[in-house]
Write a protein that holds these residues in place. Structure first.
Motif, short mmCIF file in Angstrom:
data_model
loop_
_atom_site.label_atom_id
_atom_site.label_comp_id
_atom_site.label_asym_id
_atom_site.label_seq_id
_atom_site.Cartn_x
_atom_site.Cartn_y
_atom_site.Cartn_z
N ALA A 21 10.35 -50.98 -31.45
CA ALA A 21 11.42 -50.13 -31.82
C ALA A 21 11.22 -48.84 -31.79
N ARG A 22 9.89 -48.29 -32.01
CA ARG A 22 9.61 -46.72 -32.10
C ARG A 22 9.46 -46.22 -30.35
N ALA A 23 8.81 -47.38 -29.67
CA ALA A 23 8.46 -47.06 -28.30
C ALA A 23 9.63 -46.85 -27.50
N LEU A 24 10.85 -47.55 -27.83
CA LEU A 24 12.13 -47.48 -27.31
C LEU A 24 12.83 -46.16 -27.68
N GLY A 25 12.31 -45.59 -28.48
CA GLY A 25 12.89 -44.23 -28.85
C GLY A 25 14.13 -44.20 -29.95
N GLY A 64 15.89 -44.27 -33.39
CA GLY A 64 15.67 -43.30 -34.31
C GLY A 64 15.86 -44.15 -35.78
N GLN A 65 16.84 -45.01 -35.74
CA GLN A 65 17.05 -45.87 -36.89
C GLN A 65 16.55 -47.16 -36.89
N ILE A 66 15.43 -47.26 -37.64
CA ILE A 66 14.96 -49.00 -38.01
C ILE A 66 15.23 -49.46 -39.49
N VAL A 67 15.80 -50.24 -39.40
CA VAL A 67 16.03 -51.03 -40.92
C VAL A 67 15.27 -52.30 -41.02
N TYR A 68 14.40 -52.44 -41.84
CA TYR A 68 13.33 -53.44 -42.11
C TYR A 68 13.69 -54.36 -43.17
N HIS A 69 13.79 -55.73 -43.00
CA HIS A 69 13.84 -56.57 -44.27
C HIS A 69 12.69 -57.60 -44.25
N ASP A 70 11.92 -57.90 -45.39
CA ASP A 70 10.92 -58.88 -45.19
C ASP A 70 11.45 -59.85 -46.22
N PHE A 71 11.67 -60.96 -45.73
CA PHE A 71 12.12 -62.31 -46.60
C PHE A 71 10.95 -62.74 -47.67
N THR A 72 9.72 -62.35 -47.49
CA THR A 72 8.70 -62.96 -48.55
C THR A 72 8.66 -61.60 -49.42
N ALA A 73 9.14 -60.36 -49.51
CA ALA A 73 8.98 -59.45 -50.34
C ALA A 73 9.33 -59.79 -51.53
N THR A 74 8.76 -59.80 -52.74
CA THR A 74 9.00 -60.14 -54.14
C THR A 74 9.83 -59.03 -54.67
N GLN A 75 9.37 -57.72 -54.62
CA GLN A 75 9.96 -56.62 -55.21
C GLN A 75 10.62 -55.48 -53.94
N PRO A 76 11.69 -56.06 -53.39
CA PRO A 76 12.03 -54.91 -52.05
C PRO A 76 12.03 -53.58 -52.69
N PRO A 77 11.90 -52.45 -51.98
CA PRO A 77 12.11 -51.14 -52.19
C PRO A 77 13.40 -50.79 -52.82
N GLN A 78 13.18 -49.81 -53.60
CA GLN A 78 14.56 -49.30 -54.35
C GLN A 78 15.46 -48.57 -53.29
N MET A 100 4.01 -48.25 -27.16
CA MET A 100 3.53 -49.10 -28.26
C MET A 100 2.43 -48.97 -28.74
N ALA A 101 1.03 -48.73 -27.99
CA ALA A 101 -0.20 -48.34 -28.60
C ALA A 101 -0.22 -47.09 -29.39
N GLU A 102 0.57 -45.94 -29.17
CA GLU A 102 0.57 -44.78 -29.96
C GLU A 102 1.34 -45.27 -31.28
N HIS A 103 2.10 -46.42 -31.21
CA HIS A 103 2.90 -46.56 -32.73
C HIS A 103 2.23 -47.83 -33.23
N GLY A 104 0.90 -48.23 -33.01
CA GLY A 104 0.07 -49.02 -33.70
C GLY A 104 0.10 -50.58 -33.36
N GLU A 160 27.14 -47.54 -35.92
CA GLU A 160 28.22 -47.15 -35.30
C GLU A 160 28.19 -45.78 -34.75
N GLY A 161 27.14 -45.05 -35.30
CA GLY A 161 26.94 -43.70 -34.78
C GLY A 161 25.68 -43.48 -33.66
N GLU A 162 24.77 -44.27 -33.86
CA GLU A 162 23.45 -44.27 -33.08
C GLU A 162 22.86 -45.26 -32.95
N PRO A 163 21.80 -45.56 -31.77
CA PRO A 163 20.82 -46.64 -31.43
C PRO A 163 20.14 -47.18 -32.68
N THR A 164 20.03 -48.37 -33.34
CA THR A 164 19.45 -48.90 -34.53
C THR A 164 18.76 -50.16 -34.12
#
Length: 296
Positions: free
Chosen positions: A55-59, A61-75, A8-12, A109-113
């Protein structure tokens, strides 16, 4: 193999606490639906860093992130044209939360997420109910389209500054992520010093105990380097402590009641390193030594 804390330290995310037990409880339990981790703790974005690093330390590969305070979510990567119903009416765009959760379900459906839902305290209560239904039933509904999640692959991390909706809390495992307060017994040899530095390390431990804060290994290493090469006064030490150690309160550091403990650290530093340059134990800026007179 490196420990979870090291990965986890390696990932911040660096901490003196070990979260191996909590992660085993989460991953090795038999869930009724999706495995959900409720990340609680002190304010700030430390909990968000924990969720992402875990999530990254567990290896995973697929990480989906959502922030409820984001006023302009990424396109999204692909922008679809507006859709219309059978009467020609333009349908509203899909909400960012629906895009994130449906993507996580599809990926699982296809890989750990891992699906990270951050700043959940800003979400409408109705969204809490929908997330509870997702965790319980492994299904997310977007208008008339259901998205099924694979419970063997999808983990849900819930990050909130406030208590979760009661039913959602009951379906998740809660972990506390706060400031480091447990002092570690550092060995001077780990930092390139010999036994003369033991008194210095004891003085630092006593100082951090009065401050109610414990540095991580990298913070402590940086501080020791500053003591060896940069710090000459009490004011320098205060500034270095504030600059290096996350969570230290500036007003607490400025309290004159800590002067004795700060001076003791500087005295022990002199004894430990026996530097040729003078370490002046004052609150001001050290004066430059007068040059030696040259012989004529």
């Amino acid at each position: 193999m490196s420990s979870l804390r090291e990965r986890m330290a390696e990932h911040g995310f660096e901490s003196n606490d070990d979260y191996e037990f909590e992660v085993r409880c989460l991953l090795e339990s038999r869930p009724r639906g999706l495995r959900a981790l409720n990340v609680a703790g002190d304010g700030g974005r430390r909990k968000s860093a924990f969720a992402n690093a875990l999530a990254r330390a567990l290896g995973i590969g697929q990480i989906v992130y959502h922030d409820f305070t984001a006023t302009q979510p990424p396109q999204p990567e692909v922008i679809l044209p507006p859709s219309r119903d059978e009467l020609g009416r333009e349908e509203p765009p899909i909400a960012p939360l629906d895009l994130a959760v449906s993507e996580a379900c599809a990926q699982s459906e296809g890989e750990p997420t891992v699906l990270i839902l951050d700043q959940l305290q800003a979400a409408d209560f109705r969204e809490h109910i929908r997330i509870h239904r997702l965790v319980r039933e492994c299904r997310w509904q977007v208008r008339d389209a259901p998205y099924d999640a694979n419970p063997r692959h999808l983990l849900v991390f819930l990050v909130s500054e406030e208590a979760l909706y009661h039913a959602l809390h009951k379906e998740s495992y809660r972990v506390w992520v706060g400031r480091d307060t447990a002092l570690r017994d550092w060995d001077p040899r780990e930092f390139g010093l010999d036994a003369r530095a033991r008194a210095l390390f004891a003085a630092l431990a006593a100082l951090f105990q009065t401050l109610g804060q414990a540095p991580t290994r990298s913070e402590f290493e940086h501080l020791v380097e500053d003591l060896r090469h940069q710090i000459h006064t009490r004011d320098h030490l205060r500034r270095a402590l504030y600059g290096r150690v996350e969570g230290l309160d500036h007003a607490v550091l400025a309290d004159p009641r800590h002067d004795t403990a700060l001076d003791h650290v500087l005295t022990c530093m002199q004894q430990a390193l026996r530097e040729t340059e003078h370490i002046e134990i004052t609150g001001g800026v050290p004066t430059d030594p007068q040059p030696e007179p040259r012989e004529r």
